[in-house]
Design a protein around this motif. Structure first.
Motif, PDB file in Angstrom:
ATOM      1  N   SER A  27       0.849  -1.192   0.000  1.00 40.80           N
ATOM      2  CA  SER A  27       0.000   0.000   0.000  1.00 40.80           C
ATOM      3  C   SER A  27       0.885   1.243   0.000  1.00 40.80           C
ATOM      4  N   LYS A  28       0.271   2.384  -0.142  1.00 37.69           N
ATOM      5  CA  LYS A  28       1.013   3.644  -0.260  1.00 37.69           C
ATOM      6  C   LYS A  28       1.954   3.893   0.919  1.00 37.69           C
ATOM      7  N   ASP A  29       1.517   3.585   2.123  1.00 39.71           N
ATOM      8  CA  ASP A  29       2.283   3.918   3.327  1.00 39.71           C
ATOM      9  C   ASP A  29       2.996   2.741   3.973  1.00 39.71           C
ATOM     10  N   HIS A  30       2.989   1.569   3.334  1.00 32.77           N
ATOM     11  CA  HIS A  30       3.585   0.390   3.961  1.00 32.77           C
ATOM     12  C   HIS A  30       4.508  -0.363   3.006  1.00 32.77           C
ATOM     13  N   TYR A  31       5.594  -0.846   3.572  1.00 30.32           N
ATOM     14  CA  TYR A  31       6.516  -1.725   2.862  1.00 30.32           C
ATOM     15  C   TYR A  31       6.624  -3.010   3.679  1.00 30.32           C
ATOM     16  N   LYS A  32       6.886  -4.130   3.021  1.00 36.40           N
ATOM     17  CA  LYS A  32       7.117  -5.401   3.702  1.00 36.40           C
ATOM     18  C   LYS A  32       8.431  -5.969   3.200  1.00 36.40           C
ATOM     19  N   LEU A  33       9.119  -6.669   4.072  1.00 35.06           N
ATOM     20  CA  LEU A  33      10.341  -7.368   3.700  1.00 35.06           C
ATOM     21  C   LEU A  33      10.136  -8.831   4.060  1.00 35.06           C
ATOM     22  N   ILE A  34      10.105  -9.678   3.054  1.00 36.42           N
ATOM     23  CA  ILE A  34       9.881 -11.100   3.263  1.00 36.42           C
ATOM     24  C   ILE A  34      11.234 -11.804   3.232  1.00 36.42           C
ATOM     25  N   LEU A  35      11.523 -12.551   4.314  1.00 33.85           N
ATOM     26  CA  LEU A  35      12.804 -13.240   4.474  1.00 33.85           C
ATOM     27  C   LEU A  35      12.585 -14.705   4.794  1.00 33.85           C
ATOM     28  N   ARG A  36      13.602 -15.505   4.533  1.00 35.89           N
ATOM     29  CA  ARG A  36      13.552 -16.895   4.988  1.00 35.89           C
ATOM     30  C   ARG A  36      13.591 -16.902   6.515  1.00 35.89           C
ATOM     31  N   ARG A  37      12.806 -17.746   7.102  1.00 41.99           N
ATOM     32  CA  ARG A  37      12.705 -17.791   8.562  1.00 41.99           C
ATOM     33  C   ARG A  37      14.061 -18.004   9.230  1.00 41.99           C
ATOM     34  N   SER A  38      14.892 -18.832   8.634  1.00 46.33           N
ATOM     35  CA  SER A  38      16.192 -19.130   9.248  1.00 46.33           C
ATOM     36  C   SER A  38      17.127 -17.917   9.253  1.00 46.33           C
ATOM     37  N   PHE A  39      16.871 -16.908   8.419  1.00 48.30           N
ATOM     38  CA  PHE A  39      17.698 -15.708   8.387  1.00 48.30           C
ATOM     39  C   PHE A  39      17.019 -14.501   9.026  1.00 48.30           C
ATOM     40  N   ALA A  40      15.807 -14.647   9.491  1.00 50.14           N
ATOM     41  CA  ALA A  40      15.031 -13.500   9.972  1.00 50.14           C
ATOM     42  C   ALA A  40      15.715 -12.766  11.126  1.00 50.14           C
ATOM     43  N   ASN A  41      16.179 -13.480  12.130  1.00 51.77           N
ATOM     44  CA  ASN A  41      16.812 -12.840  13.290  1.00 51.77           C
ATOM     45  C   ASN A  41      18.109 -12.138  12.876  1.00 51.77           C
ATOM     46  N   TYR A  42      18.893 -12.777  12.035  1.00 51.80           N
ATOM     47  CA  TYR A  42      20.144 -12.194  11.542  1.00 51.80           C
ATOM     48  C   TYR A  42      19.868 -10.898  10.772  1.00 51.80           C
TER      49      TYR A  42
END
Length: 60
Positions: A27-42
């Protein structure tokens, strides 16, 4: 990822911090970053560390 070059509905595949990542703009005001779960914390630590000097943090 400037709004003029990354329209709503756009998604791309890229490398980020040794991991595959998919930034998208649902949407206009939102961005998402999709990552592999195993790298999410890193990746989370890398993003927060890089943003620290610019006042970027997590709002809980």
């Amino acid at each position: 990822m400037h709004p003029s070059n990354f329209p709503v509905g756009e998604a791309v595949n890229m490398m980020f911090a040794k991991s595959s990542a998919i930034p998208c703009r649902p949407s206009k005001d939102h961005y998402k970053l999709i990552l592999r779960r195993s790298f999410a914390n890193y990746c989370d630590r890398r993003l927060l560390g890089a943003g620290e000097e610019h006042g970027v943090g997590v709002k809980r």
